[in-house]
Design an enzyme around this catalytic site. Sequence first.
Site, short mmCIF file in Angstrom:
data_model
loop_
_atom_site.label_atom_id
_atom_site.label_comp_id
_atom_site.label_asym_id
_atom_site.label_seq_id
_atom_site.Cartn_x
_atom_site.Cartn_y
_atom_site.Cartn_z
N GLU A 163 -1.46 -10.13 -6.09
CA GLU A 163 -1.41 -10.95 -7.32
C GLU A 163 -0.50 -10.31 -8.35
O GLU A 163 0.29 -10.98 -9.03
CB GLU A 163 -2.81 -11.07 -7.94
N GLU A 212 0.84 -1.21 0.00
CA GLU A 212 0.00 0.00 0.00
C GLU A 212 0.87 1.25 0.00
O GLU A 212 2.08 1.19 0.20
CB GLU A 212 -0.94 -0.03 1.21
N CYS A 250 -9.39 -8.89 -7.55
CA CYS A 250 -10.11 -7.71 -8.05
C CYS A 250 -10.12 -7.73 -9.59
O CYS A 250 -9.38 -8.49 -10.23
CB CYS A 250 -9.45 -6.42 -7.53
N1 THU Z 1 -5.92 -6.38 -2.60
C1 THU Z 1 -5.10 -7.34 -3.13
O1 THU Z 1 -3.93 -7.46 -2.77
N2 THU Z 1 -5.63 -8.16 -4.08
C2 THU Z 1 -6.91 -8.09 -4.57
O2 THU Z 1 -7.26 -8.80 -5.50
C3 THU Z 1 -7.86 -7.18 -3.94
C4 THU Z 1 -7.29 -6.18 -2.99
C5 THU Z 1 -5.36 -5.49 -1.57
C6 THU Z 1 -5.22 -4.06 -1.99
C7 THU Z 1 -5.27 -3.34 -0.67
O3 THU Z 1 -3.97 -3.29 -0.12
C8 THU Z 1 -6.13 -4.21 0.21
O4 THU Z 1 -6.20 -5.48 -0.44
C9 THU Z 1 -7.51 -3.69 0.45
O5 THU Z 1 -8.16 -3.40 -0.73
#
Ligand code: THU
Length: 130
Positions: free
Chosen positions: A57, A46, A88
């Site tokens: 991913e 983040e 996502c």
């Molecule tokens: N996140 C992922 O690492 N992979 C996904 O497919 C969905 C979301 C992470 C991004 C962010 O750091 C946290 O999950 C919350 O959205």
Amino acid sequence: MISQYTPLIEKSLESIRKSYSPYSRFKVGAAVLTKDNSIYSGTNIENISYSLTICAERVAVAKAISEGHKVIKAVAIATNKGHFVPPCGACRQFLKEFCDDMAVILVKSKSEVKIYMLSELLPESFKLKF
Ligand code: THU
């Protein structure tokens, strides 16, 4: 069926601990399996400028591709929440770039997984034929 993915599942679970997610506290671990059976892991990273966040991913895929791999056969995705978390939309498209189709393994625990094909999660996907 699931046993062939055991090392991949374990790597995704291990990677949860490496998550850099001080803003959401949502820790994600991912691991990808390449055509020649190499495994690369990734975690979500983040940023204070939130939109710069990179999903686990895509980190795992970037590691595999930058080491010279071209085809990914499977991805395992685990989180610190103890439930199944599908990738996502952006990650689905990113994964599609490196396969015709791949197994997407959602990991709740080492023995509790759900396995989809990417084509189920991203039907009628955009891909140009060159
Ligand atoms: N996140 C992922 O690492 N992979 C996904 O497919 C969905 C979301 C992470 C991004 C962010 O750091 C946290 O999950 C919350 O959205």
